[in-house]
Enzyme design. Structure first.
Site, PDB file in Angstrom:
ATOM      1  N   ARG C  18       0.847  -1.182   0.000  1.00 26.59           N
ATOM      2  CA  ARG C  18       0.000   0.000   0.000  1.00 26.59           C
ATOM      3  C   ARG C  18       0.885   1.235   0.000  1.00 26.59           C
ATOM      4  O   ARG C  18       1.952   1.208   0.603  1.00 26.59           O
ATOM      5  CB  ARG C  18      -0.801  -0.060   1.307  1.00 26.59           C
ATOM      6  CG  ARG C  18      -1.958   0.852   1.397  1.00 26.59           C
ATOM      7  CD  ARG C  18      -2.527   0.841   2.805  1.00 26.59           C
ATOM      8  NE  ARG C  18      -3.099   2.150   3.049  1.00 26.59           N
ATOM      9  CZ  ARG C  18      -3.323   2.683   4.239  1.00 26.59           C
ATOM     10  NH1 ARG C  18      -3.045   2.000   5.312  1.00 26.59           N
ATOM     11  NH2 ARG C  18      -3.823   3.885   4.355  1.00 26.59           N
ATOM     12  N   ASN C  56      -6.025   8.868   1.041  1.00 22.70           N
ATOM     13  CA  ASN C  56      -6.351   8.386   2.379  1.00 22.70           C
ATOM     14  C   ASN C  56      -5.070   8.254   3.173  1.00 22.70           C
ATOM     15  O   ASN C  56      -4.130   7.598   2.755  1.00 22.70           O
ATOM     16  CB  ASN C  56      -7.042   7.012   2.326  1.00 22.70           C
ATOM     17  CG  ASN C  56      -7.463   6.546   3.709  1.00 22.70           C
ATOM     18  OD1 ASN C  56      -8.105   7.300   4.442  1.00 22.70           O
ATOM     19  ND2 ASN C  56      -7.070   5.336   4.077  1.00 22.70           N
ATOM     20  N   GLU C  57      -5.027   8.882   4.335  1.00 28.27           N
ATOM     21  CA  GLU C  57      -3.861   8.785   5.226  1.00 28.27           C
ATOM     22  C   GLU C  57      -2.555   9.123   4.495  1.00 28.27           C
ATOM     23  O   GLU C  57      -1.648   8.298   4.394  1.00 28.27           O
ATOM     24  CB  GLU C  57      -3.774   7.386   5.852  1.00 28.27           C
ATOM     25  CG  GLU C  57      -4.988   7.038   6.681  1.00 28.27           C
ATOM     26  CD  GLU C  57      -4.888   5.647   7.311  1.00 28.27           C
ATOM     27  OE1 GLU C  57      -3.974   4.912   6.937  1.00 28.27           O
ATOM     28  OE2 GLU C  57      -5.711   5.335   8.175  1.00 28.27           O
ATOM     29  N   GLU C 214     -12.566   7.014  10.410  1.00 33.73           N
ATOM     30  CA  GLU C 214     -12.375   5.591  10.680  1.00 33.73           C
ATOM     31  C   GLU C 214     -12.165   5.382  12.168  1.00 33.73           C
ATOM     32  O   GLU C 214     -11.395   6.105  12.788  1.00 33.73           O
ATOM     33  CB  GLU C 214     -11.084   5.058  10.018  1.00 33.73           C
ATOM     34  CG  GLU C 214     -11.005   5.093   8.542  1.00 33.73           C
ATOM     35  CD  GLU C 214      -9.673   4.491   8.044  1.00 33.73           C
ATOM     36  OE1 GLU C 214      -8.920   3.928   8.872  1.00 33.73           O
ATOM     37  OE2 GLU C 214      -9.389   4.613   6.852  1.00 33.73           O
ATOM     38  N   TRP C 222      -3.011  -4.679  13.114  1.00 34.06           N
ATOM     39  CA  TRP C 222      -1.635  -4.268  12.793  1.00 34.06           C
ATOM     40  C   TRP C 222      -0.782  -4.053  14.034  1.00 34.06           C
ATOM     41  O   TRP C 222       0.395  -3.716  13.920  1.00 34.06           O
ATOM     42  CB  TRP C 222      -1.660  -3.004  11.939  1.00 34.06           C
ATOM     43  CG  TRP C 222      -2.636  -1.971  12.390  1.00 34.06           C
ATOM     44  CD1 TRP C 222      -3.923  -1.828  11.966  1.00 34.06           C
ATOM     45  CD2 TRP C 222      -2.425  -0.951  13.374  1.00 34.06           C
ATOM     46  NE1 TRP C 222      -4.529  -0.776  12.625  1.00 34.06           N
ATOM     47  CE2 TRP C 222      -3.633  -0.222  13.482  1.00 34.06           C
ATOM     48  CE3 TRP C 222      -1.355  -0.576  14.171  1.00 34.06           C
ATOM     49  CZ2 TRP C 222      -3.788   0.857  14.369  1.00 34.06           C
ATOM     50  CZ3 TRP C 222      -1.506   0.492  15.054  1.00 34.06           C
ATOM     51  CH2 TRP C 222      -2.711   1.190  15.133  1.00 34.06           C
ATOM     52  N   GLU C 262      -5.828  -6.924   5.548  1.00 31.83           N
ATOM     53  CA  GLU C 262      -6.630  -6.392   6.649  1.00 31.83           C
ATOM     54  C   GLU C 262      -7.830  -7.279   6.977  1.00 31.83           C
ATOM     55  O   GLU C 262      -8.789  -6.808   7.574  1.00 31.83           O
ATOM     56  CB  GLU C 262      -7.062  -4.949   6.338  1.00 31.83           C
ATOM     57  CG  GLU C 262      -5.841  -4.030   6.237  1.00 31.83           C
ATOM     58  CD  GLU C 262      -6.180  -2.550   6.320  1.00 31.83           C
ATOM     59  OE1 GLU C 262      -5.776  -1.906   7.290  1.00 31.83           O
ATOM     60  OE2 GLU C 262      -6.855  -2.034   5.392  1.00 31.83           O
ATOM     61  N   HIS C 265      -8.861  -7.254  10.590  1.00 31.58           N
ATOM     62  CA  HIS C 265      -9.325  -5.996  11.165  1.00 31.58           C
ATOM     63  C   HIS C 265     -10.837  -6.117  11.319  1.00 31.58           C
ATOM     64  O   HIS C 265     -11.537  -6.501  10.393  1.00 31.58           O
ATOM     65  CB  HIS C 265      -8.957  -4.852  10.206  1.00 31.58           C
ATOM     66  CG  HIS C 265      -9.131  -3.494  10.794  1.00 31.58           C
ATOM     67  ND1 HIS C 265     -10.349  -2.974  11.132  1.00 31.58           N
ATOM     68  CD2 HIS C 265      -8.216  -2.539  11.115  1.00 31.58           C
ATOM     69  CE1 HIS C 265     -10.180  -1.750  11.616  1.00 31.58           C
ATOM     70  NE2 HIS C 265      -8.891  -1.470  11.619  1.00 31.58           N
TER      71      HIS C 265
END
Lengths: 572, 572, 572
Positions: C18, C56-57, C214, C222, C262, C265
């Site tokens: 990512r 994102n982020e 989020e 993680w 993920e 998650h």
């Protein structure tokens, strides 16, 4: 230089060490094949050659190479496995994080990445890497067999508890299985690890006798602190291997090297020569081994199987799991330790093997399980078997995809329960159990359907299940049963749980001995039997035995006094 | 960019820091020589230049470079050392692990390898790297001497306890020896390390006065936590250096930098200027130093030598030794600490130096010892000397080959014993000794021939020798004696052992002071003497002294009251 | 491949993860812009698009790239910042260690170096890297706004306590601020970290409502051990965010992925579907949120500001500081925890923001402070404000140059004291304080001018100030006051200090609740108000409340019983 291995972060390694080659490199392959062919031609008919040893410790240091040649080979391996890019994209779940591949060339080994790498890619790279070495093994074996079709062939599969290669797959390619074993100096109970290693060697040999290719007379040199063996320890180690199916006990190294990287590894003939404790112990062992010739070829008595699987290991320890403290070997070791302490001998087998002969089967950790393997365990239980499954099992399929519906996916019906949520706890947290004992690392909130709880949680750690929720369960399945541990109990309660489970399954130890004394039986096809009694305690004990001591010649009429640290082998 | 250093894993480092050059790079050499030549030409006759300082801290950050230029230079160095490939193959023991070289070009620096690198290759790379810098030092020195043949020349050899370069080899090339010293903030007894550093500086200077090129007025900036010096500590440090032979005490840095990597390193003139505790202490020290002028040129009284050797250090800490917890400096430091606590002043000398004048010689660790150096120690003892040797000494030759026959190879006859087996123990294990004390890390199972045990093992740790086996021995050798420690005793028993050894050898401290008070004497060639009394305790003590206080002018008629943390220097 | 990021040691990273791109790469920029343009064109007028989420982020995994393209971009950034090489050389203090640059091309990113890299270079690289991503954000935002000028736009600024990018700078570019939040499983008080994160989100939004983009329904995947949320915890978390100004509460992820990195998650709809505790809690939360609609748009009551600054963070944690145990977040967190425990709600603001409205301002750590920001704090105090400053503040200017004269440079006059010396202590040392409590990590030897001591040191740790020296001070400044903490007190004394400070400043909590219960008030512009009462304790408590329970509809006439773990929101 193209044949030198490359690390995950891109460093090309250099010669001056050992196994400095990329397993997929064609130039290396070509050169190695030439040597193998020449050796095979030359020695095929030599009368002293009774066994071929192909390579040594495949992949011990170079299992994972990340070079461009490996990348190319990986792509070929993937094409064979998935045929189409759509197949690969589906198997790897590349829709997530926009990783979809449009060209095979885009695919890389799981080299350094900014965040977690795709887990199936990582898993497949471990499979590919094991296969790349297996391919070398098969090629070299074929070259030898061409010239020496009637001589058996083996390869030293290392200490069997190595994550690097799929031991079962390699063992299949050998005429006889051979392994290493070295004690872990930091572990005061390292002889239990030895027994586990030996039982897995036997599992890799499908129950047949196997060879101990290497162990040490005393200290090794590659651990942080290399503790020497105590007087008598080397003898106990050697005979323990034989008890568990070894038909030979060899050492690395014959004469202790005076130079090089392994000069501080002990040997049969140490630096100080024949005026040494080590040499005296080695020659004494030699005399004793001579008395044990009749044992050769006999097989080990085991009514219990413990399931072991490299793919489950690889998958459990991928990145970004619920808990990184869930280590495959810890789980296997803790269950094995309970069996060992209870005196049970077990075969260590892959999940797809024929289980019908076992009274009890234990599967400490099967996070990844294939559909076929899951069905194999189902049918074992349905057929009257007794199965005990560890936490976080049955979870993902062969591609590390979570199985649909509630967990434990593949074992939901078998175990008669579902998991509401996985509840790992912090390493310092202890999880209280209703009988006053404790568990650690992991818990699950279960919903029981046909299963019944045999132990429940007590009020405990933050994040653990509420008091009264089931921790260990039991489910009747047709003629058999299937139990589940939804946590990792401390050793005492794990031992009690496995003891009750084995008793219910009708499995019994080889002899009634105290904890710390090993009792293992080998049987000949002609009906003879040999009982090994190994005392790991610092005091003498009296144990049941009936027969003739193969070393001393003494006769035991029901019991035998076993000195501190001593070994007795009784021909029954 | 070719002159930038490369790390072991292949990263080429970048400018923006310090010492960013490959020691073997010819372009760097060329450019550096040009600067040196220009400086030498310009300032050779300048009246203010009384001493040349060549480079600073050779190899502090860039001692080990693994670039291709270094590889080429390494091959040349090897050709000089071994002449033929056969010579190199024999010295490196390349038959082991099939490492035999057929061409000089195949040889690499010990870069990243899959398993342990060849140990002799690794050892030679440390020698080569030290020599590469030494070659730079000699070249730059020669350029300076060409223009300024009569001005003395030095280089700052860093804190002397640095593994990076062979301090004795560099010191030989200097007209006057100079070193750094910085306290280890994590060590509450860091002043003992200071004394060790100073005694080694004196050893590098063959007993002559030396210069403290750098120390700090207070905190440094490069340790994890940089503890400031307490009031009076900087003065104690400064005078302790002088006590042990320094004829100058200088600081890094004069004025505290406001920018850059060392702005948080203390200075004589700190950020807050003259209105500061630091400045007040510095100026006070200056006044006191002025009173000590007569000490200049005098030498330090020492009847004991402690043997130190960089090659033994490098070899002991190579990969794959019996115990990685056997650290050279720990051993040296623990023996030195015993001497310090007992009030003994010792010279720290290489194993080949002239030892005849010493009443006692201690060799804490000589794993590697050359034949000549071993003979030097033998002849010292034969000549009536008292020698005490630490565990795991005399083991390998100059090429890290294990000496033939029983250990301790080079010292077998000298010590009158052989080693049956080395028995390292786990770091958490304690080894019991017969007098109720304990040892750690290491033990040996000895067979005594002419030696007698002075202390024995008690029942103890797993893997340690059995109770009653000898732990410390004593052997009469012609007119002298040779003792051996087959373990690492805890401080108290090490101190008792060394105390008894020194007493038997007739070595006495400079003065009868309590533990925590340093007493060191310097003598002039004209027969004068100066007694330094340094109180590291938090309370005042009364100590024997006779003479005049060089700072206060007070007269002592047999005793002197030494305030908490105070220093008195008595002209006797 | 040129667009792939490169690590500090030169490894080029690969796809399969990512954010695998270099923030400065023009090819990446070009390709990303094309996608953004296409998306903006296509969806600009879509009625379902009410908000654009850009990227994102930003920089979560790739903030720091060290490739050659980044090097070039860094040089351009430096040219803009410093205009001339002289400017850069002065700012970086390159005279030290002979680092002077003669050509822009010589400048490198702070890649691997043998010793410490130039600190200002390192600091500037963090600034440059944050700016490189900000430039991407601005470019993509502009492309979107071109097509959709009236739709608001945001980007998810991650958990706000991330060192990677300057959150305030990014927040300025958003129409609405949105952030992540994930609990730190290892921290049993992780809900305090949540409140800190939320208050900083509000600070980034300048007090306006913000969005929780989020968080998780239960465990993440993680962290080393991913502890699941306890029953009710997710609800408390969600409502705590709203209490502190969130107008939306969203989750990653909607449906739990079955594959990819993920999949472990948690999600709103977990693997086991709607028959799960998680789903039941999510739907219950949804019902409760519906009852809170009127809160939307209201703002949070806060009379206290806590100063936060990314540049101060970056500078404090550069190499070679007096103590590497001085961690920015530890300092901020400990002060925040005191405020939280006392029930105070604070805004977390940059040092240059308008402070006039606050009764009290706390600045736990401002090692680096610009002249303008320092003046802003001065004028706040002069104008009658109450300011409390943490140790080692005011020290360096914007270029990490130590401010001239005695410390605390920028705050010397404001605090009415000077620092004689900074005295970091070892991590295991405790510093005694005169009231019997203790401090740790850090101390300073102060000289008071106009300030008075409110707490003094007691006899204590080695290296700490002497007994009686001031530890905490108070200085009257025109109409206001300025206090200073010259050490890091343990939580209890830090809480007492901050309590006294806030009381003197006239700042009061939202309600009188016990420690462990959160009380926060939001107010509408129309004069309405909502009191959030969140019980983090394991027992019920009775707290003051007057109004209507927005969820249950109950009416409180002065007090309300708050169940263990429960939340009540009162319309006052």
């Amino acid at each position: 230089p193209e044949s030198l291995p490359v690390t995950r972060t891109g460093t090309r390694q250099v010669p001056g060490s050992r196994q400095v080659f990329c397993p997929s490199n064609p130039d290396y392959a070509h050169a190695a094949d030439r040597i193998v062919r020449r050796l095979a031609q030359r020695y095929a008919d030599h009368p002293a050659v009774v066994l071929w040893h192909v390579h040594n410790e495949w992949g011990n240091h170079n299992a994972l190479c990340y070079c461009d040649v490996s990348a190319t080979a990986f792509r070929l391996w993937l094409r064979e496995r998935y045929e189409t890019l759509d197949g690969l994209n589906a198997a790897w779940g590349t829709d997530f994080w926009s990783q979809r591949y449009g060209d095979w060339q885009e695919i890389q080994p799981p080299r350094d990445t900014p965040a977690f790498v795709n887990p199936t890619q990582d898993l497949d790279y471990q499979r590919f890497s094991s296969d790349a070495l297996l391919r070398r093994h098969r090629t070299e074996s074929a070259l030898i067999r061409e010239h020496a079709p009637d001589t058996p062939l083996t390869t030293n599969l290392m200490g069997t508890l190595e994550k690097k290669i799929d031991g079962f797959a390699f063992a299949e390619q050998c005429d006889v299985v051979s392994v290493d074993h070295y004690l872990t100096a930091a572990d005061p109970q390292a002889h239990i690890g030895l027994a586990l290693n030996a039982d897995l060697a036997r599992g890799m040999a499908s129950g047949a006798p196997w060879m101990l290719m290497e162990h040490s007379t005393s200290a090794v040199n590659w651990q942080p602190v290399n503790v020497a063996k105590k007087p008598g320890e080397m003898r106990r180690n050697s005979l323990a291997h034989i008890a568990r199916g070894a038909d030979s006990v060899m050492f690395f190294q014959w004469r202790q090297a005076k130079a090089g990287a392994e000069k501080w590894h002990s040997a049969m003939l140490p630096h100080n020569g024949t005026q040494s404790s080590t040499w005296r112990e080695v020659t004494r062992l030699g005399r004793h081994l001579r008395a044990l010739t009749d044992i050769r070829g006999s097989t080990v008595d085991a009514h219990i199987a413990l399931v072991f699987d490299w793919h489950a290991w690889w998958a459990l320890e991928l990145d970004a799991r619920p808990s990184s403290h869930l280590r495959y070997l810890d789980l296997v070791h803790s269950w094995y330790e309970a069996l060992w302490s209870l005196g049970h001998t077990c075969d260590i087998v892959p999940p797809g093997s024929d289980l019908t002969a076992y009274r009890a089967v234990l599967a400490p950790s099967l996070y990844l399980v294939t559909d076929d393997d899951a069905e194999n365990l189902h049918s074992y239980a349905r057929g009257g078997g007794h199965l005990l499954v560890g936490a976080f099992s049955g979870v993902v399929d062969v591609n590390d995809h979570v199985r649909p519906g509630p967990q434990p996916g593949a074992f939901r019906d078998l175990l008669g329960l579902t998991v509401d949520e996985y509840l790992p706890v912090r390493p310092t947290d202890r999880i209280a159990l209703a009988d006053g004992s404790a568990a650690h690392t992991w818990a699950e909130r279960l919903v029981l359907h046909s299963a019944a709880a045999t132990l429940r949680f007590a009020p405990g750690a933050a994040g653990a299940p509420a008091a009264g929720e089931p921790a260990i369960t039991h489910n009747p399945v047709a003629a058999g049963t299937a139990g589940y541990l939804a946590t990792h109990p401390e050793p005492a309660v794990l031992r009690r749980t496995i003891e009750a489970f084995c008793r219910a399954a009708g499995a019994r130890p080889a002899a009634d001995v105290p904890v710390g004394v090993e009792a293992v039986r080998r049987r000949t096809s002609a009906g003879g039997s040999f009982l090994f009694l190994i005392n790991h305690l610092d005091e003498a004990v009296t144990v049941p035995a009936r027969g003739t001591d193969m070393i001393s010649g003494l006769s035991y009429e029901g019991k035998c006094r076993l000195g501190a640290g001593d070994v007795v082998i009784v021909r029954e």
